[in-house]
Structures are given as structure tokens and as C-alpha cells.
Design an enzyme around this catalytic site. Structure first.
Site, PDB file in Angstrom:
ATOM      1  N   VAL A   1       0.836  -1.199   0.000  1.00 25.77           N
ATOM      2  CA  VAL A   1       0.000   0.000   0.000  1.00 25.77           C
ATOM      3  C   VAL A   1       0.874   1.253   0.000  1.00 25.77           C
ATOM      4  CG1 VAL A   1      -1.608   1.342   1.427  1.00 25.77           C
ATOM      5  CG2 VAL A   1      -1.973  -1.102   1.102  1.00 25.77           C
TER       6      VAL A   1
ATOM      7  N   GLU B   1      -7.459   2.938   2.514  1.00 27.30           N
ATOM      8  CA  GLU B   1      -7.283   2.661   1.083  1.00 27.30           C
ATOM      9  C   GLU B   1      -8.301   1.618   0.627  1.00 27.30           C
ATOM     10  OE1 GLU B   1      -6.106  -0.488   0.029  1.00 27.30           O
ATOM     11  OE2 GLU B   1      -5.627  -1.302   2.009  1.00 27.30           O
ATOM     12  N   PHE B   2      -8.639   1.692  -0.669  1.00 24.46           N
ATOM     13  CA  PHE B   2      -9.556   0.716  -1.269  1.00 24.46           C
ATOM     14  C   PHE B   2      -8.909   0.164  -2.542  1.00 24.46           C
ATOM     15  CE2 PHE B   2     -12.034   3.856   1.082  1.00 24.46           C
ATOM     16  CZ  PHE B   2     -12.773   3.050   1.932  1.00 24.46           C
TER      17      PHE B   2
ATOM     18  N   ASN C   1     -15.025  -4.047   2.949  1.00 24.39           N
ATOM     19  CA  ASN C   1     -14.483  -5.384   2.662  1.00 24.39           C
ATOM     20  C   ASN C   1     -15.432  -6.481   3.118  1.00 24.39           C
ATOM     21  OD1 ASN C   1     -12.243  -4.610   1.311  1.00 24.39           O
ATOM     22  ND2 ASN C   1     -10.779  -5.038   2.928  1.00 24.39           N
TER      23      ASN C   1
ATOM     24  N   PHE D   1     -18.735  -8.945  -7.960  1.00 25.66           N
ATOM     25  CA  PHE D   1     -18.511  -9.802  -6.787  1.00 25.66           C
ATOM     26  C   PHE D   1     -19.606 -10.835  -6.581  1.00 25.66           C
ATOM     27  CE2 PHE D   1     -14.637  -8.744  -4.450  1.00 25.66           C
ATOM     28  CZ  PHE D   1     -14.139  -7.824  -5.365  1.00 25.66           C
TER      29      PHE D   1
ATOM     30  N   GLY E   1     -17.522 -19.790  -6.497  1.00 28.49           N
ATOM     31  CA  GLY E   1     -16.385 -20.690  -6.676  1.00 28.49           C
ATOM     32  C   GLY E   1     -15.773 -21.081  -5.349  1.00 28.49           C
TER      33      GLY E   1
ATOM     34  N   GLY F   1      -9.943 -15.085  -0.591  1.00 33.63           N
ATOM     35  CA  GLY F   1      -8.722 -15.180   0.207  1.00 33.63           C
ATOM     36  C   GLY F   1      -7.994 -13.864   0.121  1.00 33.63           C
TER      37      GLY F   1
ATOM     38  N   CYS G   1      -6.461  -9.326   2.747  1.00 38.04           N
ATOM     39  CA  CYS G   1      -7.378  -8.317   3.294  1.00 38.04           C
ATOM     40  C   CYS G   1      -8.690  -8.891   3.805  1.00 38.04           C
ATOM     41  CB  CYS G   1      -7.659  -7.269   2.233  1.00 38.04           C
ATOM     42  SG  CYS G   1      -6.155  -6.539   1.591  1.00 38.04           S
TER      43      CYS G   1
ATOM     44  N   ARG H   1      -1.207 -15.329  -0.046  1.00 39.93           N
ATOM     45  CA  ARG H   1      -1.692 -15.266   1.338  1.00 39.93           C
ATOM     46  C   ARG H   1      -3.166 -15.680   1.395  1.00 39.93           C
ATOM     47  NH1 ARG H   1       0.372  -9.395   2.886  1.00 39.93           N
ATOM     48  NH2 ARG H   1       0.103  -9.142   0.657  1.00 39.93           N
TER      49      ARG H   1
HETATM   50  C1  UGA Z   1      -9.784  -6.240  -1.529  1.00 43.06           C
HETATM   51  C2  UGA Z   1     -10.823  -5.178  -1.896  1.00 43.06           C
HETATM   52  O1  UGA Z   1     -11.458  -5.524  -3.129  1.00 43.06           O
HETATM   53  C3  UGA Z   1     -10.177  -3.791  -2.015  1.00 43.06           C
HETATM   54  O2  UGA Z   1     -11.172  -2.811  -2.266  1.00 43.06           O
HETATM   55  C4  UGA Z   1      -9.480  -3.482  -0.686  1.00 43.06           C
HETATM   56  O3  UGA Z   1      -8.845  -2.223  -0.720  1.00 43.06           O
HETATM   57  C5  UGA Z   1      -8.445  -4.551  -0.426  1.00 43.06           C
HETATM   58  O4  UGA Z   1      -9.091  -5.834  -0.341  1.00 43.06           O
HETATM   59  C6  UGA Z   1      -7.765  -4.189   0.893  1.00 43.06           C
HETATM   60  O5  UGA Z   1      -8.415  -4.203   1.933  1.00 43.06           O
HETATM   61  O6  UGA Z   1      -6.616  -3.719   0.858  1.00 43.06           O
HETATM   62  P1  UGA Z   1      -8.006  -7.684  -2.901  1.00 43.06           P
HETATM   63  O7  UGA Z   1      -7.715  -8.399  -1.618  1.00 43.06           O
HETATM   64  O8  UGA Z   1      -6.896  -7.242  -3.772  1.00 43.06           O
HETATM   65  O9  UGA Z   1      -8.874  -6.371  -2.614  1.00 43.06           O
HETATM   66  O10 UGA Z   1      -8.882  -8.728  -3.753  1.00 43.06           O
HETATM   67  P2  UGA Z   1     -10.309  -8.780  -4.470  1.00 43.06           P
HETATM   68  O11 UGA Z   1     -10.156  -8.484  -5.902  1.00 43.06           O
HETATM   69  O12 UGA Z   1     -11.305  -8.012  -3.727  1.00 43.06           O
HETATM   70  O13 UGA Z   1     -10.621 -10.353  -4.304  1.00 43.06           O
HETATM   71  C7  UGA Z   1     -10.687 -10.945  -3.004  1.00 43.06           C
HETATM   72  C8  UGA Z   1     -10.997 -12.410  -3.106  1.00 43.06           C
HETATM   73  O14 UGA Z   1     -12.348 -12.630  -3.489  1.00 43.06           O
HETATM   74  C9  UGA Z   1     -10.169 -13.201  -4.122  1.00 43.06           C
HETATM   75  O15 UGA Z   1      -9.784 -14.431  -3.531  1.00 43.06           O
HETATM   76  C10 UGA Z   1     -11.108 -13.426  -5.283  1.00 43.06           C
HETATM   77  O16 UGA Z   1     -10.814 -14.588  -6.028  1.00 43.06           O
HETATM   78  C11 UGA Z   1     -12.422 -13.569  -4.553  1.00 43.06           C
HETATM   79  N1  UGA Z   1     -13.598 -13.230  -5.385  1.00 43.06           N
HETATM   80  C12 UGA Z   1     -13.766 -11.969  -5.835  1.00 43.06           C
HETATM   81  C13 UGA Z   1     -14.542 -14.218  -5.647  1.00 43.06           C
HETATM   82  O17 UGA Z   1     -14.410 -15.369  -5.217  1.00 43.06           O
HETATM   83  N2  UGA Z   1     -15.656 -13.872  -6.379  1.00 43.06           N
HETATM   84  C14 UGA Z   1     -15.848 -12.608  -6.850  1.00 43.06           C
HETATM   85  O18 UGA Z   1     -16.899 -12.369  -7.495  1.00 43.06           O
HETATM   86  C15 UGA Z   1     -14.887 -11.636  -6.574  1.00 43.06           C
END
Ligand code: UGA
Length: 459
Positions: free
Chosen positions: A28, A164-165, A221, A262, A266, A270, A273, A340
């Protein structure tokens, strides 16, 4: 896609760029530092880890993040981004950002001790500093930091929560084109200063109390994780009643009140975050005497998705003497080398524990995966992972895994089962190669020709 642009840089007559010091050049921190430099500010990133600093100075980033290396190179060359191991720069800074880790403790509570240490170290050098907490911290942390500052003789310190997001893999884009900026502080001037940093972003800025900002980060989140857990429960029901969860999600998501994102069912969520934040908020709820029933259920549903995948594999290899599974994908999501809390690795571990050998491949995360789970065999390609496998699992939906030559895969495998644990494969192509299509929420496609036909018509 609509092209988006930053607001133009301020005219030469505008006030000078702000001087930003930022402690913690991790994921970050580095994105924030490079993006503030891109917005025209003068940034000094403080990194106390000697190895990481050495690598940064040599132009090697500690993380894989598309676009970041270019931004860092450009602004180190322009002089707007410096990296150092000393805190000297904080005394001259207009604003000091803190972006150090806040890891979970074994009981789920969040360890904010690094943030506290950094705040103390900054105040010793700059007693009236405006300190902005970028790290994800539980609601109440800013209040405690304010109390620490006062009690330790720094009553003029100003503290701000600015969560942050950023999604891994899209962090630079998310920083420069955010859905919103949140600035939580009890000090109006400090809030104005932080707002000025973000002036060139065309976005909604929420000026709030620190508690609103801190809780909003967790709630965001948790909402996203909840959607995934919920659609995964629907997926479990879909498999039992002969429905296709992808169709169901499309129909549900077409409701503007729900929205489409989202809802990909599946193996579950993970990363660094969601697990930490859902657990952290549940622990906080307990501490403050609030209910965490939904939060606990979100976590349980996430575990269930993996258990369903484990059951499908064990059922497919029942009676096999030395069962072997091929796995496509190890990262917690596509586009990153981060493993992670990766659902793929959790599934691999469960299978290995049950006596299954797992040959897995990933475009970026193989090395990291081998470090956290040495019992995994890392394969160099999808074909290598498939060779001799009784079951082939799509565990992370990297684009390069979605349309392999299924006839070749069928020829290489020992068994016939393909488990689409991300609902991302073309079931028809898998079946046409003589393989058996299994899924988490779309099992009907492998069983019912009419369902497959309906999907073919829909697309
Ligand atoms: C997430 C949030 O999306 C960000 O907005 C936030 O800033 C960040 O955490 C954080 O707190 O720093 P990130 O961990 O990079 O971001 O990942 P995501 O893209 O949100 O995916 C998270 C998990 O959900 C992954 O394992 C992904 O495979 C899973 N996922 C996502 C699904 O199983 N289905 C979906 O439809 C979307």
C-alpha cells in the site's frame, strides 16, 4: 471502456506541491507514494527494512503490481519520489503517512503496535505533525493514538484516518481513479491538507469522523466478502437442485439494487485483506458487545466452499491407490503472485493431508506457493500439471488457463474429471474432449445436455 483522466496539473501560480513523508514502502505504501508523486507532490518514502530498501534503490520492487514499476522509475528520475531509511524527512513534511502492516493476532484481533511505534517515532521528530493512517486499523485506533499523543506531550499532533480501497493487481488504477476518498479527522485544517493532496482526482470525498472512516474500510471489505459467501451458498443449493449459479447470478445482478460485481461463485475469497478484515471486525464486535452473527457466517460459508471442492475430488479418486491431482492456479486471485490465504492452497493442503499428491502450476505464484506449502509439486505448465492426474482443478481463473487444448489434456490425464472450481471454463469444450465436467454451482452443465444447450444459446 470510457477513458478517464486526472484533472490537469495546477497552474504555475498555484501553491507549491505538498511534501509528503510516508513510512512503510510495502504494497500500500509504495503505491501511495508513487501515486502522490504522479499527482505532483514531493514524496519521501521511509523503509527501515534494509533488504527491501536496497532492492528498491536498485529499482527492484518488492511486489508484483502492474504499472507500479514504471511509476516508481519515472518519479525517482523526476526527483519527486525518494526512498530512505531515516526519519529525517518527517520534520520537513507537510503530511506524514503511515502504511505499515497491521497483522492479525492468533485470536483474530488486529495488532496495531507497529502503527503506534511509527506514530511515536514521528512525533519525537515532529511534535505538531499531521499524521495520516493509511494502514487498515480497527475503529477506535485514531482515538487511542490521539490519547497517546496527548499523554506523551504532543497535544498539537493531528491524526487522520485515510483508508485505502486498492485491489491487488489494479492498485495504481484504483488509487488514481477511485470510487471515493475518505478523510476522517477531528481537525478541520488537517482534513483540508489531506484533501488538497487528492485535489486532482475527480471523485467524491467524504469528510468524516475517524471512527466513520475506520469502520467504513472494514464494512466495505465485509460487504464484498459477504456477497461472495452468499453466492457460494446459492451455488451449493444450485448443484443440489439442478440450477446453474452463473445464470442465477446474472439474473440477480441485473437488479440495479444488487449490481453485478462480486457475484462470481467458486472456491471463495482469500488474500491478505478479506480474511483479516472479516476476522478483525468480528473480534471487535465481540469486544464492544455487538453481534457478529453475520460475520461468523461469512467465514463459515467461505470454508464450506472449499470443503465442497475437497469432497468432489475425494469422491472422484475413491478407490485409486495413489491419487494425483493437477491444479491450475495458486495465487489467491488472477493477476498477482500473492498466495496469502489463497483458497487454492487451502484446497491443495486439504487434499495433501488426505493422501492426494498435488501437481500445481501458476503463471506467477509458484515460488511463493512452494515456500508456504513445501509438499506441493510445482509444475511448469498446465500440461505438466495435468499429466497423469486423476482430477484436474481450475483453482484460480487466470486467463491462460481458461481455454487449453482439452483433447491434449484428456490425452495427458490418467482420469477424466475436470473440476471447474471458479465456474470459468467452457463446459461444452471440456465435455467434447471426453472429460467429465464438475463444478461448484454449475454441476448441471456436466450432467444435463439441455442445460449446456441453454448456456450455448444464451451466449
Ligand atoms: C480487496 C478489496 O477488493 C479492495 O477494495 C481493498 O482495498 C483490499 O481488499 C484491501 O483491503 O486492501 P483484494 O484483496 O486485492 O482487494 O482482492 P479482491 O479483488 O477483492 O478479491 C478478493 C478475493 O475474493 C479473491 O480471492 C477473489 O478470487 C475472490 N472473489 C472476488 C470471488 O471469489 N468472487 C468474486 O466475485 C470476486
Amino acid at each position: 471502456m470510457v477513458a478517464r483522466a486526472l484533472a490537469p496539473p495546477p497552474p504555475a501560480s498555484a501553491p507549491r506541491p505538498l511534501r509528503v513523508s510516508l513510512v512503510g514502502a510495502g504494497y500500500v505504501g509504495l503505491v501511495t507514494a508513487a501515486c502522490f508523486a504522479e499527482l505532483g507532490h514531493e514524496v519521501t518514502a521511509v523503509e527501515v527494512d534494509a533488504t527491501r530498501l536496497g532492492r528498491l534503490r536498485a529499482g527492484v520492487l518488492p511486489i508484483y503490481e502492474p504499472g507500479l514499476d514504471d511509476l516508481v522509475d519515472r518519479h525517482r528520475a523526476s526527483g519527486r519520489l525518494q526512498v530512505t531509511d531515516g526519519y529525517e524527512a518527517v520534520s520537513d513534511a507537510d503530511v506524514v503517512f503511515v502504511a505499515v502492516p497491521t497483522p492479525p493476532r492468533p485470536d483474530g484481533r488486529v495488532d496495531t503496535s507497529l502503527v503506534e511505534n511509527v506514530v511515536r517515532a514521528v512525533l519525537v521528530r515532529s511534535p505538531r505533525a499531521t499524521i495520516v493512517i493509511k494502514s487498515t486499523v480497527p475503529p477506535g485506533t485514531i482515538r487511542r493514538l490521539e490519547q497517546i499523543a496527548s499523554a506523551e506531550g504532543y497535544p498539537l499532533a493531528r491524526l487522520v484516518a485515510n483508508p485505502e480501497f486498492l485491489r491487488e493487481g489494479q492498485a495504481v488504477h484504483d488509487f488514481l481513479f477511485p470510487d471515493r476518498v475518505v478523510i476522517g479527522t477531528r481537525d478541520r485544517e488537517a482534513g483540508d491538507l489531506v484533501a488538497a493532496l487528492y485535489e486532482r482526482l475527480r471523485t467524491m470525498t467524504y469528510r468524516t469522523s475517524p471512527e466513520d472512516a475506520e469502520l467504513a474500510k472494514y464494512a466495505a471489505n465485509v460487504f464484498l466478502a459477504a456477497r461472495i459467501s452468499l453466492i457460494n451458498e446459492v451455488a451449493g443449493i444450485a448443484d443440489r437442485v439442478g440450477a446453474n449459479v452463473s445464470q442465477v447470478a446474472a439474473i440477480v445482478g441485473a437488479d440495479a439494487r444488487v449490481g453485478r460485481s462480486f457475484l462470481q461463485a467458486g472456491l471463495g475469497w482469500g488474500g491478505s485483506c478479506f480474511p483479516k478484515d472479516v476476522g478483525g471486525l468480528a473480534a471487535l464486535a465481540q469486544d464492544v458487545g455487538a453481534s457478529s452473527a453475520m460475520l461468523d457466517a461469512i467465514v463459515a460459508a467461505n470454508r464450506d466452499a472449499r470443503s465442497r471442492a475437497t469432497e468432489i475430488v475425494l469422491e472422484a479418486v475413491r478407490g485409486t491407490t495413489h491419487p494425483v491431482v493437477g491444479m491450475l492456479g495458486l495465487a489467491f486471485k488472477p493477476g498477482t503472485d500473492d498466495v496469502r490465504e489463497s483458497p487454492s492452497i487451502a484446497l491443495a493442503r486439504a487434499l495433501i493431508t488426505m493422501g492426494v499428491e498435488v501437481y500445481a502450476t501458476d503463471p506467477l505464484a509458484g515460488e511463493n506457493a512452494a515456500r508456504v506449502e513445501p509438499r506441493l509439486h510445482i509444475a511448469g505448465s498446465a500440461s505438466e500439471a495435468a499429466a497423469g492426474a486423476d482430477v484436474l482443478i481450475l483453482a484460480t481463473e487466470w486467463p491462460e488457463f481458461l481455454a487449453p487444448d482439452w483433447h491434449r489434456i484428456a490425452h495427458l490425464m490418467r482420469g477424466t474429471v475436470v473440476l471447474d472450481a471458479r465456474n470459468a471454463l467452457g463446459a461444452g469444450a471440456v465435455i467434447a474432449a471426453g472429460l467429465t465436467y464438475r463444478s461448484l454451482g454449475r454441476d448441471v452443465l456436466g450432467r444435463d445436455a439441455a442445460a449446456l444447450e441453454a448456456v450455448a444459446c444464451a451466449f
